[in-house]
Design an enzyme around this catalytic site. Structure first.
Site, PDB file in Angstrom:
ATOM      1  N   GLN A 189       0.904  -1.123  -0.017  1.00  0.00           N
ATOM      2  CA  GLN A 189      -0.061  -0.150   0.066  1.00  0.00           C
ATOM      3  C   GLN A 189       0.782   1.262   0.012  1.00  0.00           C
ATOM      4  OE1 GLN A 189      -3.457   0.419  -0.450  1.00  0.00           O
ATOM      5  NE2 GLN A 189      -2.997  -2.156  -0.908  1.00  0.00           N
TER       6      GLN A 189
ATOM      7  N   HIS B  75       1.953   2.907  -3.208  1.00  0.00           N
ATOM      8  CA  HIS B  75       1.082   3.635  -3.953  1.00  0.00           C
ATOM      9  C   HIS B  75       1.225   5.132  -4.075  1.00  0.00           C
ATOM     10  CE1 HIS B  75      -2.151   1.185  -5.901  1.00  0.00           C
ATOM     11  NE2 HIS B  75      -2.152   0.431  -4.834  1.00  0.00           N
TER      12      HIS B  75
ATOM     13  N   GLU C 255     -10.103   0.528   4.262  1.00  0.00           N
ATOM     14  CA  GLU C 255     -10.272   0.235   3.080  1.00  0.00           C
ATOM     15  C   GLU C 255      -9.829  -1.312   2.685  1.00  0.00           C
ATOM     16  OE1 GLU C 255      -7.530   1.796   0.098  1.00  0.00           O
ATOM     17  OE2 GLU C 255      -8.929   1.431  -1.793  1.00  0.00           O
ATOM     18  N   HIS C 256      -8.663  -1.928   3.045  1.00  0.00           N
ATOM     19  CA  HIS C 256      -8.253  -3.021   3.122  1.00  0.00           C
ATOM     20  C   HIS C 256      -7.898  -3.483   4.613  1.00  0.00           C
ATOM     21  CE1 HIS C 256      -6.659  -1.289  -0.930  1.00  0.00           C
ATOM     22  NE2 HIS C 256      -7.663  -2.076  -1.243  1.00  0.00           N
TER      23      HIS C 256
ATOM     24  N   ASP D 171      -6.560  -6.614  -5.304  1.00  0.00           N
ATOM     25  CA  ASP D 171      -6.034  -5.651  -6.486  1.00  0.00           C
ATOM     26  C   ASP D 171      -6.413  -6.101  -8.072  1.00  0.00           C
ATOM     27  OD1 ASP D 171      -5.847  -3.675  -4.634  1.00  0.00           O
ATOM     28  OD2 ASP D 171      -3.587  -3.638  -4.609  1.00  0.00           O
TER      29      ASP D 171
ATOM     30  N   HIS E 184     -53.696  15.703  -1.371  1.00  0.00           N
ATOM     31  CA  HIS E 184     -53.438  14.043  -1.268  1.00  0.00           C
ATOM     32  C   HIS E 184     -54.607  13.404  -0.878  1.00  0.00           C
ATOM     33  CE1 HIS E 184     -49.500  15.919  -1.334  1.00  0.00           C
ATOM     34  NE2 HIS E 184     -48.535  14.326  -1.165  1.00  0.00           N
TER      35      HIS E 184
END
Lengths: 456, 456
Positions: B285, B288, B353-354, B387, B446
């Site tokens: 990670q 990235h 996230e992961h 991924d 209504h």
């Protein structure tokens, strides 16, 4: 129904007014056979119905203030905007006694109707609960999707005239069905006035944590938390321009639901309908808001004229004649088609929040239509049934967003975790392809994390 | 894998650099037994990892320009920002020949890996397709939910170093599985350079409409339409600050997917793991983005130290050492717990996230955890498998938004229409309650729309 001014303060102040004698209120008429139809229809689609009020700078300051100063800032804004002086948040927290008193104040018939609505909404929404999926594929990789409820949700309920108990049910019941553990409701009480129906609806939905606060300050309190109000994970519910701007700004810190625009109805009706029924349906949206939009598509010019006449007669008798009249005059439309086969393409372009198909075979038409928030099929399904008691949700995509989004459902209160599990053997199967792709993307540490385990 | 600079221009320009000798790169360490843990952990959660670049005013102008001037504005901005002079949109439209040439230029091994990825993504996402529901309740009211695909979707693919073929598959394949009829892809080609892998991935996913445009101008073209590019209903895919700001601004006109932040991994690992494997996962990670975040939770202080050492040794050999080193130093963390039973609450607060659960019994831990975008179970499931090739989606909620949202799925490419149908008899059953609620809310039109049909 009997109403007293202390039970229904927002409602009782509304004065019925008559439409000025002799003034004809007509919506625009379009016909697909007109040479100018494509331009006329494009103009109808492009029409802006909301005055954009720029409150963003004010909202930014309020959010920052509440984030920094917590309860103290909330108290200050509540005094300023709601004219409600309180020295502590405890005073702004609705007690169990207050809720019980509100429930006792609601007429039995109304309480029974709210209870029926709650039960039907719960029963329908239970069917929306997504199921977990877990499986092992041919090479031994386990995959899955696991759903869990959002831990805590904030529910915004407007004060004043738009303080609808039905909306409390429509937001709170799906959250409860989803398994949300904590629902924190905020509802402003300008000058101390709170609609007891809203508290009764909250009670029926099982909501017990309620604060008498509103506006951007309430959204901030829910999103950031204060000494008294723990932060929630998501905020739902309608509100005015301040609330909408605040929700947009806190999005990311918390989840939010859609930002709803003015209500809409599109009625597709053949000449076999009672013009009075269809006129009433068009008016039921028009009375919501001067920016609401009611559109009729029909293949019968005589019927269109009959509906226009019926609508004008009914309008004159409506308490909310001014609102409904302005909406019909400014945003209403009658579209005449040569053949009902032209309707689906028009419906898809309009992508209405509410779609009524008042024709002999509504299913045949419905399968040819793609974009609509909710569909009401046949001559005996006025849209108002869906607003209150049908069981489906009345929080629906407006302003053509039914092209890409859906009404509120249990799915808005759950989230999915995807699951992967490899064995040493299945990793050996998949590993080389993962390494190849990681290398191709120049992400060698990605490749290494796989290669390490395979002694590559 | 062999790479040539014309096939992989963005990758080949990246120069491997060594970490300066002797400099130790360590992430911060926290321990739940520390007196200061709650503050330390709160600070970790509150840490901002993204520099907010204020491009909003520039984006607003670009959007307005493209909305007013269409193709001409898109051409102008493409020349200015991508240094790509074209006299017509035809020149910026990728031809079938170009796509075929790109596919031919991709090494066979990479193409095979992309094809396997596509097939596994398709196979997993097919299981996510929601089913229509239609039923009649005890009193004869028909209810239902009908799902339809969004008609058209725009897919944004970044140029330059973040131009990932895997992301093309992760966005386009679920859209295809959902039944989206038109996918319009935009990908900028700064100085005319386009990653052939991206075109190959598009080809494998069945995407044929591709424009060499990017930035806010491409988002505007997709949202508003131009003479050449018909408007879409929803825009998905990652992008830089301009793209993110443009997506936020066009939201409402079209749907958008989430605005993704820097990537994150949280590894929960006991002392029985190979420190090298876990270090590699943390680095996968970190490489990235300098703003990426890798966190390790373990109950074994010795193991934590071993991972730190392994990480530093591996880091020194990484091509992306500077990026990964900065991420680990600035945002990485090691959290020491006394007992793994403390982990679930920490995981839920981080809402990663992961999430990797590298422990003997990952399922036992997983059932106690609520908030995570994707979970990778056991010692043989490095996150990189997800991924690329696992089959689940790699577009996942970042920045703690797994508390309230989910990764990309088929559900992002469909929308639901709710259905109601009453008969004369069932309307008679429900009508009085609907009328009572309409009256209680002061919405008499209504009520009238129901009452008319019941001769009330």
């Amino acid at each position: 129904m009997a109403r007293c001014s202390s039970c229904f303060p927002e409602i009782s102040v509304r004065k019925p007014e008559r439409t000025p004698t002799g003034e004809t209120i007509l919506a625009q008429r379009l016909a697909t056979s007109d040479d100018t139809f494509s331009q006329d229809f494009a103009a109808l689609l492009a029409g802006k119905r909301e005055a954009s009020v720029d409150v963003d700078a004010a909202v930014r300051d309020i959010l920052e203030d509440v984030r920094s100063h917590g309860d103290a800032a909330v108290l200050r804004y509540t005094e300023r905007f709601d004219r409600l002086a309180a020295t502590s948040m405890a005073e702004l927290t609705v007690s169990a006694d207050e809720i019980a008193a509100a429930v006792a104040a609601v007429p039995a018939e109304t309480l029974a109707a709210l209870t029926l609505a709650r039960d039907r909404i719960a029963s329908h929404h239970r069917r929306q609960m997504p199921e977990d999926d877990r499986y092992t594929d041919a090479i031994g990789v386990e995959l899955g999707s696991r759903w869990t409820a959002i831990e805590s949700v904030g529910l915004y309920v407007p004060g004043g005239t738009a303080s609808y108990p039905s909306s409390v049910l429509m937001n709170a019941v799906p959250a409860k069905v989803a398994g949300v553990e904590r629902i924190a409701m905020v509802v402003p009480s300008p000058d101390g006035v709170l609609n007891p129906l809203v508290l009764a609806a909250a009670h029926l939905a099982g909501v017990e944590e309620i604060y008498r606060i509103g506006g951007a300050q309430a959204v901030a309190a829910l999103a950031f938390g204060t000494e008294t109000i723990p932060a929630v994970s998501k905020i739902v519910g309608p509100g005015n321009a301040f609330v909408a701007a605040a929700k947009r700004r806190v999005f990311g810190t918390v989840g939010i639901d859609m930002i709803a625009g003015p209500s809409e109805i599109l009625v597709v009706a053949d000449g076999e309908n009672d013009p009075d029924w269809i006129a009433a349906d068009l008016l039921s949206q028009a009375e919501h808001d001067e920016s609401a939009q009611s559109i009729l598509i029909t293949d019968d010019a005589g019927f269109a004229t009959a509906v226009e006449g019926a609508l004008e007669r009914q309008l004159a008798r409506l308490p909310r004649v001014e609102v409904a009249g302005a909406s019909w005059r400014d945003f209403g439309a009658v579209i005449l088609v040569d053949d009902m086969a032209e309707a689906p393409a028009l419906v898809d372009a309009i992508a209405p929040e509410h779609l009524e198909l008042a024709v002999a075979d509504p299913e045949a038409l419905f399968v040819r239509i793609r974009n609509a928030g909710a569909a009401f099929l046949g001559r005996y399904t006025p849209e108002a049934i869906g607003d209150y008691i049908g069981g489906s949700n009345h929080v629906l995509p407006t302003a053509r967003s039914a092209r890409f989004s859906s009404g509120l459902s249990v799915l808005d209160f759950v989230k999915r975790t995807s699951v992967l599990r490899c064995t040493a053997e299945s990793l050996r199967e998949l590993g080389p392809a993962a390494i190849a792709l990681a290398e191709a993307e120049g992400l060698s540490a990605h490749g290494r994390s796989v290669a390490q385990r395979l002694n590559l």
